[in-house]
Design a protein around this motif. Sequence first.
Motif, PDB file in Angstrom:
ATOM      1  N   TYR A   1      98.403 -47.042  53.539  1.00  0.00           N
ATOM      2  CA  TYR A   1      99.414 -47.927  52.977  1.00  0.00           C
ATOM      3  C   TYR A   1     100.610 -47.103  52.486  1.00  0.00           C
ATOM      4  N   GLY A   2     101.775 -47.744  52.543  1.00  0.00           N
ATOM      5  CA  GLY A   2     103.035 -47.041  52.315  1.00  0.00           C
ATOM      6  C   GLY A   2     103.117 -46.253  51.017  1.00  0.00           C
ATOM      7  N   PHE A   3     102.419 -46.715  49.966  1.00  0.00           N
ATOM      8  CA  PHE A   3     102.577 -46.019  48.683  1.00  0.00           C
ATOM      9  C   PHE A   3     102.039 -44.599  48.719  1.00  0.00           C
ATOM     10  N   LYS A   4     101.219 -44.265  49.737  1.00  0.00           N
ATOM     11  CA  LYS A   4     100.737 -42.887  49.868  1.00  0.00           C
ATOM     12  C   LYS A   4     101.869 -41.956  50.327  1.00  0.00           C
ATOM     13  N   SER A   5     102.841 -42.530  51.024  1.00  0.00           N
ATOM     14  CA  SER A   5     103.911 -41.714  51.619  1.00  0.00           C
ATOM     15  C   SER A   5     104.992 -41.434  50.589  1.00  0.00           C
ATOM     16  N   ILE A   6     104.702 -40.490  49.729  1.00  0.00           N
ATOM     17  CA  ILE A   6     105.520 -40.189  48.541  1.00  0.00           C
ATOM     18  C   ILE A   6     106.910 -39.654  48.922  1.00  0.00           C
ATOM     19  N   LYS A   7     107.888 -40.005  48.096  1.00  0.00           N
ATOM     20  CA  LYS A   7     109.293 -39.686  48.396  1.00  0.00           C
ATOM     21  C   LYS A   7     109.833 -38.574  47.486  1.00  0.00           C
ATOM     22  N   SER A   8     110.933 -38.006  47.910  1.00  0.00           N
ATOM     23  CA  SER A   8     111.703 -37.016  47.113  1.00  0.00           C
ATOM     24  C   SER A   8     110.783 -36.003  46.422  1.00  0.00           C
ATOM     25  N   ILE A   9     110.065 -35.238  47.255  1.00  0.00           N
ATOM     26  CA  ILE A   9     109.014 -34.344  46.761  1.00  0.00           C
ATOM     27  C   ILE A   9     109.599 -33.054  46.179  1.00  0.00           C
ATOM     28  N   VAL A  10     109.159 -32.703  44.963  1.00  0.00           N
ATOM     29  CA  VAL A  10     109.603 -31.439  44.355  1.00  0.00           C
ATOM     30  C   VAL A  10     108.436 -30.473  44.125  1.00  0.00           C
ATOM     31  N   LYS A  11     107.203 -30.963  44.283  1.00  0.00           N
ATOM     32  CA  LYS A  11     106.070 -30.084  44.006  1.00  0.00           C
ATOM     33  C   LYS A  11     104.921 -30.386  44.966  1.00  0.00           C
ATOM     34  N   ILE A  12     104.336 -29.323  45.477  1.00  0.00           N
ATOM     35  CA  ILE A  12     103.141 -29.446  46.310  1.00  0.00           C
ATOM     36  C   ILE A  12     102.092 -28.514  45.705  1.00  0.00           C
ATOM     37  N   ARG A  13     100.962 -29.092  45.311  1.00  0.00           N
ATOM     38  CA  ARG A  13      99.935 -28.291  44.649  1.00  0.00           C
ATOM     39  C   ARG A  13      98.628 -28.411  45.429  1.00  0.00           C
ATOM     40  N   PHE A  14      98.001 -27.277  45.668  1.00  0.00           N
ATOM     41  CA  PHE A  14      96.696 -27.283  46.339  1.00  0.00           C
ATOM     42  C   PHE A  14      95.621 -27.188  45.263  1.00  0.00           C
ATOM     43  N   SER A  15      94.598 -28.040  45.363  1.00  0.00           N
ATOM     44  CA  SER A  15      93.611 -28.040  44.283  1.00  0.00           C
ATOM     45  C   SER A  15      92.199 -28.253  44.810  1.00  0.00           C
ATOM     46  N   GLU A  16      91.267 -27.947  43.937  1.00  0.00           N
ATOM     47  CA  GLU A  16      89.870 -28.086  44.278  1.00  0.00           C
ATOM     48  C   GLU A  16      89.407 -29.514  44.024  1.00  0.00           C
ATOM     49  N   THR A  17      90.095 -30.202  43.112  1.00  0.00           N
ATOM     50  CA  THR A  17      89.662 -31.549  42.718  1.00  0.00           C
ATOM     51  C   THR A  17      90.659 -32.607  43.177  1.00  0.00           C
ATOM     52  N   MET A  18      90.154 -33.830  43.294  1.00  0.00           N
ATOM     53  CA  MET A  18      90.983 -34.946  43.758  1.00  0.00           C
ATOM     54  C   MET A  18      92.101 -35.226  42.747  1.00  0.00           C
ATOM     55  N   PRO A  19      93.352 -35.230  43.197  1.00  0.00           N
ATOM     56  CA  PRO A  19      94.446 -35.479  42.250  1.00  0.00           C
ATOM     57  C   PRO A  19      94.431 -36.921  41.724  1.00  0.00           C
ATOM     58  N   ALA A  20      94.928 -37.081  40.502  1.00  0.00           N
ATOM     59  CA  ALA A  20      95.084 -38.427  39.925  1.00  0.00           C
ATOM     60  C   ALA A  20      96.398 -39.000  40.438  1.00  0.00           C
ATOM     61  N   THR A  21      96.314 -40.029  41.277  1.00  0.00           N
ATOM     62  CA  THR A  21      97.521 -40.541  41.926  1.00  0.00           C
ATOM     63  C   THR A  21      98.069 -41.765  41.182  1.00  0.00           C
ATOM     64  N   SER A  22      99.370 -42.006  41.337  1.00  0.00           N
ATOM     65  CA  SER A  22     100.067 -42.963  40.475  1.00  0.00           C
ATOM     66  C   SER A  22      99.533 -44.394  40.558  1.00  0.00           C
ATOM     67  N   TRP A  23      99.467 -44.948  41.765  1.00  0.00           N
ATOM     68  CA  TRP A  23      99.037 -46.347  41.859  1.00  0.00           C
ATOM     69  C   TRP A  23      97.567 -46.498  41.491  1.00  0.00           C
ATOM     70  N   ASN A  24      96.782 -45.502  41.811  1.00  0.00           N
ATOM     71  CA  ASN A  24      95.379 -45.545  41.433  1.00  0.00           C
ATOM     72  C   ASN A  24      95.250 -45.567  39.912  1.00  0.00           C
ATOM     73  N   GLN A  25      96.100 -44.819  39.230  1.00  0.00           N
ATOM     74  CA  GLN A  25      96.037 -44.813  37.773  1.00  0.00           C
ATOM     75  C   GLN A  25      96.564 -46.111  37.183  1.00  0.00           C
ATOM     76  N   ALA A  26      97.519 -46.721  37.861  1.00  0.00           N
ATOM     77  CA  ALA A  26      98.087 -47.975  37.365  1.00  0.00           C
ATOM     78  C   ALA A  26      97.078 -49.120  37.482  1.00  0.00           C
ATOM     79  N   ALA A  27      96.305 -49.139  38.558  1.00  0.00           N
ATOM     80  CA  ALA A  27      95.316 -50.209  38.776  1.00  0.00           C
ATOM     81  C   ALA A  27      94.248 -49.681  39.730  1.00  0.00           C
ATOM     82  N   SER A  28      93.222 -49.042  39.143  1.00  0.00           N
ATOM     83  CA  SER A  28      92.246 -48.337  39.989  1.00  0.00           C
ATOM     84  C   SER A  28      91.396 -49.292  40.817  1.00  0.00           C
ATOM     85  N   GLY A  29      91.271 -50.537  40.364  1.00  0.00           N
ATOM     86  CA  GLY A  29      90.483 -51.492  41.133  1.00  0.00           C
ATOM     87  C   GLY A  29      91.238 -52.040  42.337  1.00  0.00           C
TER      88      GLY A  29
END
Lengths: 322, 201
Positions: A235-263
């Motif tokens: 879904y389109g909200f995954k395709s993030i815009k105007s990117i200033v940071k790319i971070r590689f991590s071991e754990t799943m990042p907390a993403t914006s829409w998921n935090q707004a309404a995880s269900g």
Amino acid sequence: MLIKKKSPLSDNDVTPRQHYDNSRALISASRRSFLTRSSTAMLAAGLAPSTLWAGDKIADYLASESALKSELTPYEYVTTYNNFYEFGTAKGDPVVRAHTLKTKPWSVSIEGEVEKPGVYDLEDILKRQQLEERIYRLRCVEAWSMVVPWIGFPLASLIKQLKPTSKAKYIEFTTLYDPEQMPGQRSGSLKWPYVEGLRMDEAMNPLSLMATGLYGEMMPKQNGAPLRLVVPWKYGFKSIKSIVKIRFSETMPATSWNQAASGEYGFYANVNPQVPHPRWSQRRERVIGASLFSPKRNTELFNGYADEVAYLYKGMNLKTFF
Amino acid sequence: MLKFSKLQWFCLKTLVFIVCLSPFLSIAWDAFNDLLGADPIQRLHFRTGDWTLRFLLISLAMTPLRKVFKSSLPIRFRRMLGLFCFFYASLHLLVWLVLDQSLSLENMLVDVPESPYIILGLLAYTMLLPLALTSNLASMRLLGPNWQSLHRSVYLIAVLGLIHFFWLTKLDNTEPIIYALVLGVLLAFRWPIIKRLWHRQ
């Protein structure tokens, strides 16, 4: 691969000049990579004079011959019907308000589990990439879709240059946070800055694109200039815009829409007609730019990209991991 | 107390009628001239839905206005306003049936169970229908005191209509919140009645 000079635009389609004031640097970056290539066809295409905002055209990219070409959503709609809450929650807000975004200079901070962390100038990133056109269908979680001729480079190609460590399991993207430039960030509609992420194997999939333009032009600000992600099977909200940071991590990042309404908005957010949003069906989609009486389109599993991406989710319950 | 001649009444009612119809004319104009933008079906849904809620709230405002201004004038437009609410609700439903669902029962049978806000909308419309049908004098006489009880279901319809709106917004609830605040004020005027109805349930 054919290179074509395209001018699908009429005067009415022209987005105001101010939206493109930042484009020259990127053009020059793309010229540099242009010089490394030899095909005379490409030369002809690259040097052909442009009739429309000459500086704003991307001179050098591999054109797409996708079958979706016949379904392209008009430029006018692609650039005026946008979900970009940093500039307001109405679809018409970004085109009116995004002129405050300063896209030059632009740098991207590379962080986390990676061998080459640092702050990179966007020009330096683009210098090492071959731009190409990718015509993708974009399916919004709101049950509409459009077909966009993006220009960009494979995310995988960038990741390979940055050399993530073996600990890198996820990649996290962050949008610029600056309420002065992005007035929508003054309201608490989402938690700012906007964050999105992918599993490493999703990011490495050849379909994942870092886009810098569309319709043969530098990315309009309302579409996420100067650098955005395009993940066409999600879904389109995954395709993030105007990117200033790319971070590689071991754990799943907390993403914006998921935090707004995880269900309602999962980390995966794969397009799937069988998994409804808790409040609306995802089986069909309104086609942007279609006539009033044309029927809605049947939504396809992974937005029609199942052949390319289904292997990523083998054995996963797509209803649980929505 | 204002006194109007028959002609004056006719002119006043015609004027109000035209004003109430003007949103429809504007919507129809835009539809025929391809001015509904990138997502025309959605635009039609929103515009007809907005006017349904607005006319519902306006017609609910008539009784409080009578009390505030101590004039029966507002009440004499209540039926017309209520019927305009029904008119825009019918357009809203028609847009859904014809444009969104392409009149396909198969589409509806998959869409409706997966979309709770549509279920609420259909329920609200089903409840609105008998009110529109009994809005004439003959029904009032026939139903007697039951008429008022029946028409008090409009309070519940308004609440359902608003939840319908809340449930389809993604994040920005500003608009439904504004409608909810207005409805809250209008229902507060009827608090004793609502409390009585609630206890009788």
